[in-house]
Motif scaffolding. Structure first.
Motif, mmCIF file in Angstrom:
data_model
loop_
_atom_site.group_PDB
_atom_site.id
_atom_site.type_symbol
_atom_site.label_atom_id
_atom_site.label_comp_id
_atom_site.label_asym_id
_atom_site.label_seq_id
_atom_site.Cartn_x
_atom_site.Cartn_y
_atom_site.Cartn_z
ATOM 1 N N ARG A 277 0.820 -1.210 0.000
ATOM 2 C CA ARG A 277 0.000 0.000 0.000
ATOM 3 C C ARG A 277 0.850 1.254 0.000
ATOM 4 O O ARG A 277 2.023 1.254 0.383
ATOM 5 N N VAL A 278 0.234 2.343 -0.458
ATOM 6 C CA VAL A 278 0.784 3.694 -0.353
ATOM 7 C C VAL A 278 -0.182 4.495 0.506
ATOM 8 O O VAL A 278 -1.404 4.367 0.366
ATOM 9 N N VAL A 279 0.356 5.313 1.397
ATOM 10 C CA VAL A 279 -0.469 6.219 2.184
ATOM 11 C C VAL A 279 0.050 7.633 1.953
ATOM 12 O O VAL A 279 1.230 7.915 2.188
ATOM 13 N N ILE A 280 -0.830 8.505 1.462
ATOM 14 C CA ILE A 280 -0.490 9.916 1.272
ATOM 15 C C ILE A 280 -1.059 10.691 2.447
ATOM 16 O O ILE A 280 -2.250 10.591 2.743
ATOM 17 N N GLU A 281 -0.203 11.448 3.130
ATOM 18 C CA GLU A 281 -0.606 12.229 4.297
ATOM 19 C C GLU A 281 -0.487 13.716 3.958
ATOM 20 O O GLU A 281 0.614 14.224 3.779
ATOM 21 N N LEU A 282 -1.620 14.393 3.876
ATOM 22 C CA LEU A 282 -1.644 15.801 3.489
ATOM 23 C C LEU A 282 -2.088 16.658 4.658
ATOM 24 O O LEU A 282 -3.110 16.378 5.289
ATOM 25 N N ASN A 283 -1.329 17.716 4.913
ATOM 26 C CA ASN A 283 -1.650 18.585 6.040
ATOM 27 C C ASN A 283 -2.725 19.599 5.632
ATOM 28 O O ASN A 283 -2.484 20.804 5.555
ATOM 29 N N ALA A 284 -3.916 19.097 5.358
ATOM 30 C CA ALA A 284 -5.067 19.920 4.990
ATOM 31 C C ALA A 284 -6.312 19.055 5.159
ATOM 32 O O ALA A 284 -6.227 17.834 5.304
ATOM 33 N N THR A 285 -7.481 19.690 5.148
ATOM 34 C CA THR A 285 -8.732 18.934 5.294
ATOM 35 C C THR A 285 -9.404 18.674 3.955
ATOM 36 O O THR A 285 -10.488 18.098 3.912
ATOM 37 N N SER A 286 -8.778 19.089 2.873
ATOM 38 C CA SER A 286 -9.258 18.730 1.532
ATOM 39 C C SER A 286 -8.055 18.404 0.674
ATOM 40 O O SER A 286 -6.987 19.013 0.813
ATOM 41 N N LEU A 287 -8.219 17.428 -0.176
ATOM 42 C CA LEU A 287 -7.122 16.947 -1.017
ATOM 43 C C LEU A 287 -7.569 16.967 -2.464
ATOM 44 O O LEU A 287 -8.697 16.568 -2.792
ATOM 45 N N SER A 288 -6.677 17.403 -3.344
ATOM 46 C CA SER A 288 -6.930 17.382 -4.778
ATOM 47 C C SER A 288 -5.754 16.712 -5.462
ATOM 48 O O SER A 288 -4.602 17.114 -5.262
ATOM 49 N N ALA A 289 -6.038 15.675 -6.247
ATOM 50 C CA ALA A 289 -4.971 14.901 -6.886
ATOM 51 C C ALA A 289 -5.351 14.579 -8.319
ATOM 52 O O ALA A 289 -6.524 14.628 -8.696
ATOM 53 N N GLY A 290 -4.346 14.259 -9.100
ATOM 54 C CA GLY A 290 -4.562 13.825 -10.476
ATOM 55 C C GLY A 290 -3.943 12.468 -10.701
ATOM 56 O O GLY A 290 -2.876 12.154 -10.147
ATOM 57 N N ILE A 291 -4.600 11.645 -11.501
ATOM 58 C CA ILE A 291 -4.067 10.345 -11.901
ATOM 59 C C ILE A 291 -4.035 10.306 -13.425
ATOM 60 O O ILE A 291 -5.030 10.634 -14.087
ATOM 61 N N LEU A 292 -2.881 9.938 -13.967
ATOM 62 C CA LEU A 292 -2.692 9.860 -15.412
ATOM 63 C C LEU A 292 -2.417 8.414 -15.800
ATOM 64 O O LEU A 292 -1.750 7.677 -15.070
ATOM 65 N N TYR A 293 -2.915 8.020 -16.959
ATOM 66 C CA TYR A 293 -2.685 6.669 -17.452
ATOM 67 C C TYR A 293 -2.072 6.749 -18.843
ATOM 68 O O TYR A 293 -2.473 7.576 -19.672
ATOM 69 N N ALA A 294 -1.077 5.906 -19.092
ATOM 70 C CA ALA A 294 -0.483 5.784 -20.426
ATOM 71 C C ALA A 294 0.170 4.414 -20.527
ATOM 72 O O ALA A 294 0.330 3.706 -19.528
ATOM 73 N N ARG A 295 0.576 4.056 -21.715
ATOM 74 C CA ARG A 295 1.149 2.726 -21.929
ATOM 75 C C ARG A 295 2.648 2.674 -21.647
ATOM 76 O O ARG A 295 3.205 1.604 -21.440
ATOM 77 N N THR A 296 3.317 3.851 -21.652
ATOM 78 C CA THR A 296 4.756 3.880 -21.402
ATOM 79 C C THR A 296 5.079 5.007 -20.423
ATOM 80 O O THR A 296 4.332 5.988 -20.318
ATOM 81 N N PRO A 297 6.206 4.910 -19.708
ATOM 82 C CA PRO A 297 6.580 5.984 -18.780
ATOM 83 C C PRO A 297 6.850 7.307 -19.491
ATOM 84 O O PRO A 297 6.571 8.375 -18.944
ATOM 85 N N LEU A 298 7.396 7.262 -20.701
ATOM 86 C CA LEU A 298 7.647 8.497 -21.437
ATOM 87 C C LEU A 298 6.336 9.206 -21.769
ATOM 88 O O LEU A 298 6.241 10.445 -21.677
ATOM 89 N N GLN A 299 5.314 8.438 -22.114
ATOM 90 C CA GLN A 299 4.004 9.035 -22.377
ATOM 91 C C GLN A 299 3.407 9.628 -21.101
ATOM 92 O O GLN A 299 2.719 10.658 -21.155
#
Length: 765
Positions: A277-299
């Motif tokens: 697992r990964v746990v992200i700990e943010l010092n705020a009461t709201s979190l905004s994140a983005g997730i990107l998908y591609a077939r290669t790391p360069l993309q």
């Protein structure tokens, strides 16, 4: 002597104790059981993604519509993915170095009572029953409608009290003492995490707990025992830690073909210690994140930089001109140093004069006057600029967003510190006291860039460099905003990681407003998410003049490669390193000749070939010290120019697609798992990873034992090849026209300098 031997084990044990105390980290947060009143499976189709809530397994899964077998992102079945915590801070700062100690108490008891699709957003909501008082949450997943990155998912978390609106859409939620939100999700044992800005110690951060905090990288960093002793002696965190860095970005590229980044600027920690697992700990009461998908790391890098911004190109005079030589001492001294290099035909693109503002001597160090006007030590500045420009050489200067009181300086026109103080442009603590950055012998105020008037005033200060003929500068610092500052428009916690981005924006606006984007460059040290949109060039900071992998030359390649994963497409280092140390008569870190020569070999393949005299120039060997150093510096400046046509192509890709100029092997060979582990430089003999195919070794000078042509039939061949002084291990694919052209240019360079090089290597044997 007997007493020293008796005390040695005690001193060593005490050092180990201090090291352990200093590097103690909080225990991992272990999520509990997820409770849900929803037992059915619900599937929501977005434009390019499918979001599934599996009620039987109590799990959220996200798939690309093109691959419904392997999830892009998922929570752990039956396990809470949201927790909150209350955190007690103990933040100690000195000289721009920060040591953050946290004591956290978390609560959870997550229950899901609603999952639906509303307005294109998948929404999961419920209550955290284990908290006192209980909290409501809203977790949303929505596909970005951005044309620049259509393969982006936006994830958000909002916390609120039970008495707030059901969707937690309130300006000031009543969350009580709970000030930190934690997001937990699944990882695989063989997953790698790459990026997070410039990371000097590791490139794959799996297995670590990584705070995202722009910071002085430190002196010695994790050098065993010595770093801890330095901190104890200075009573500060100045030696740094394995993860301290100027450029820290809350983003990574996963080997599982997705990238994740956090939009918040508040302090955040990525805990990747658990294999599952990964746990992200943010010092705020709201979190905004983005997730990107591609077939290669360069993309994935292309997608990420499409969202956060890409670096612009380098000017022609830098691409085609050769070395940028760092010098000091006034016009006569500078021209004398230049003559030593010109004697050997060194191609020079620019002369970088950081002491254009004048110097003073404090605590045995030569320190600049941070008052950004031309000093009388360069009284013939106009003629110097004319002379250099007549030779096709540009002049570069230095600036940072700090100001010192120059009332004791023998001669000055403006006291910018006093001007900024009187106008209310300097940053203050919430107590009302001025923020003063201590810098080994003097204090400086920090310009509050959150104040629009101060921002414009500082732009005019920076613009003054253009008025005196500079066509480039080091835009230093940006990492020193204290956590307890109250800025014109925000808090220190909100602005600490944001400040270097705004500092880069300020410099970029000056260049753009003057219409000089094709002629002027500046290079920054500190950076955050979004800095690449503004800066023209990054440098890796203040490496020590040593060989080690804690803070020396061996940190350059990992730092550059990790930065490339985070959109820092063009970065370079100080040739020979910067930080020196001397304790009385003992030279702890002094630049030796071979280190300078090896650094020339390394920097020849960086986007920019730039030297620095170091923080104590008298301790260091320099390019102009003798014929050996001048020849080596010259030859590898020409090697740097030899790949300029290819570099132009790579810079164009960096500008258009965000691709790094210096690339990790895995970016080019993503199908080869072994390529993910390639991060190091060696000396004498090096172990080189070869992907499948045939590879030609570049011949710099005849060397016994060189590989010549090496063919790899498998995907993970590692061979040991010769790499003596003056012959770095460089290979290109057989049949490459670019590689063949480069070899021809290199052969011509070494033929032209054959007599000097032969004599030099005989002397150095």
């Amino acid at each position: 002597m007997g007493l020293l031997k008796a005390l040695a084990p005690i001193v060593l044990a005490y050092g180990v104790f201090l090291y352990q105390q200093r590097n103690a980290v909080p225990a991992p947060h272990i999520p509990g059981q997820l409770h849900s009143s929803l037992s059915d499976t619900r599937v929501f189709r977005l434009a390019d993604f499918v979001v599934t809530y599996d009620g039987q397994d109590a799990q959220v899964r996200v798939h690309s519509k093109d691959n419904l077998q392997d999830p892009v992102w998922q929570t752990i079945p039956g396990e809470e993915f949201l927790l909150v915590a209350q955190t007690v801070w103990n933040v100690f700062e000195k000289h721009g170095s920060f040591d953050v100690k946290e004591t956290t108490a978390s609560c959870s008891g997550q229950a899901i009572d609603r999952v639906d699709l509303q307005g294109g957003s998948v929404r999961l909501s419920g209550v955290l029953h284990g908290c006192e008082p209980p909290l409501r949450y809203m977790f949303t997943i929505v596909q970005s409608n951005s044309s620049s990155s259509p393969s982006q998912l936006a994830i958000s978390v909002r916390l609120c009290g039970l008495s707030d609106e059901l969707d937690c859409n309130v300006a000031k939620p009543s969350t009580g003492p709970w000030t930190r939100v934690l997001l937990a999700f699944s990882s695989t044992e063989d997953e790698g995490f790459y990026g997070f800005g410039h990371q000097y110690s590791l490139v794959d951060l799996k297995g670590t707990r990584l705070p995202i905090l722009t910071n002085e990288q430190g002196v010695l960093r994790e050098t065993p025992f010595l770093g801890t002793l330095l901190n104890t002696y200075l009573q500060s965190p100045s030696s740094g830690t394995w993860h301290s860095t100027y450029t820290c970005i809350p983003q990574y590229v996963s080997s599982n073909n997705y990238s994740l980044f956090i939009d918040n600027t508040e302090f955040v920690v990525f805990d990747m210690r658990d294999s599952k697992r990964v746990v992200i700990e943010l010092n705020a009461t709201s979190l905004s994140a983005g997730i990107l998908y591609a077939r290669t790391p360069l993309q994935l890098i292309e997608e990420y930089t499409a969202v956060t911004g890409r670096m612009r190109g380098l000017p022609n005079w830098l691409l085609d001109g050769g070395a940028v030589v760092g010098m000091q001492g006034g016009s006569e001294v500078v021209l004398e140093k230049m003559r030593m290099l010109e004697k050997h035909g060194c191609p020079i693109a620019g002369i970088w004069l950081q002491d254009w503002v004048g110097k003073r001597h404090l605590r045995g160090l030569s320190r600049l006057w941070w008052n950004w006007e031309l000093d009388e030590s360069y009284s013939d500045w106009p003629s110097l600029v004319t002379d250099l420009n007549g030779r096709g050489i540009q002049l570069l200067t230095y600036v940072n967003p700090h100001l010192t009181d120059v009332s004791t300086k023998p001669s000055f026109t403006r006291n910018m510190y006093k001007e900024a103080l009187d106008a209310g442009y300097l940053m203050r603590h919430c107590s009302g006291e001025l923020v003063h950055l201590g810098s080994f012998g003097f204090d400086a105020g920090i310009v509050d860039l959150s104040n629009p008037a101060a921002f414009e005033w500082m732009k005019d200060v920076v613009r003054s460099q253009l008025r005196i003929g500079a066509r480039g500068w080091m835009a230093d610092f940006g990492e020193a905003v204290p956590f307890d500052a109250c800025l014109h428009n925000g808090t220190g916690v909100e602005w600490h990681n944001r400040y270097p981005v705004e500092w880069a924006r300020l410099n970029a606006e000056v260049v753009r407003e003057e219409g000089l984007e094709d002629e002027v460059m500046f290079f920054t040290r500190a950076a955050g998410q979004g800095s690449a949109r503004h800066t023209t060039l990054q440098w890796l900071g203040d490496q020590m003049t040593t060989w080690d992998a804690f803070d020396g030359i061996a940190t350059v390649v990992p730092g550059a490669l990790s930065g490339g994963f985070s959109g820092i497409a063009m970065t370079h280092s100080d040739i020979g390193g910067y930080t020196n140390m001397q304790l009385g008569p003992w030279k702890i870190a002094a630049r030796e000749k071979e280190l300078l020569m090896r650094w020339c070999e390394l920097s020849a393949f960086e986007p920019v070939y730039r030297s620095h005299e170091g923080c104590i120039p008298s301790l260091n060997v320099h390019p102009w010290t003798d014929d050996d150093t001048a020849i080596t510096f010259t030859v590898f400046a020409k090697v740097h120019l030899a790949w300029a046509p290819y570099k132009r192509q790579l810079v164009e890709e960096a500008v258009a697609q965000g691709r790094p100029v210096m690339r990790h092997m895995w970016l080019m060979f993503p199908q080869h798992k072994a390529a993910r582990d390639v991060t190091t430089q060696g000396a004498g003999k090096v172990k080189v990873y070869f992907p499948r195919g045939c590879w030609v070794q570049v011949e710099f000078r005849p060397v016994a034992g060189e590989a010549g042509l090496l063919c790899a039939a498998d995907d993970d061949v590692v061979r040991e090849v010769a790499a003596p002084l003056g012959h770095p291990a460089v290979f290109f694919p057989q049949g490459s026209a670019v590689g063949a052209a480069f070899q021809a240019r290199v052969s011509a360079i070494f033929t032209d300098h054959a007599a000097d090089l032969t004599a030099m290597y005989e002397r150095l044997r």
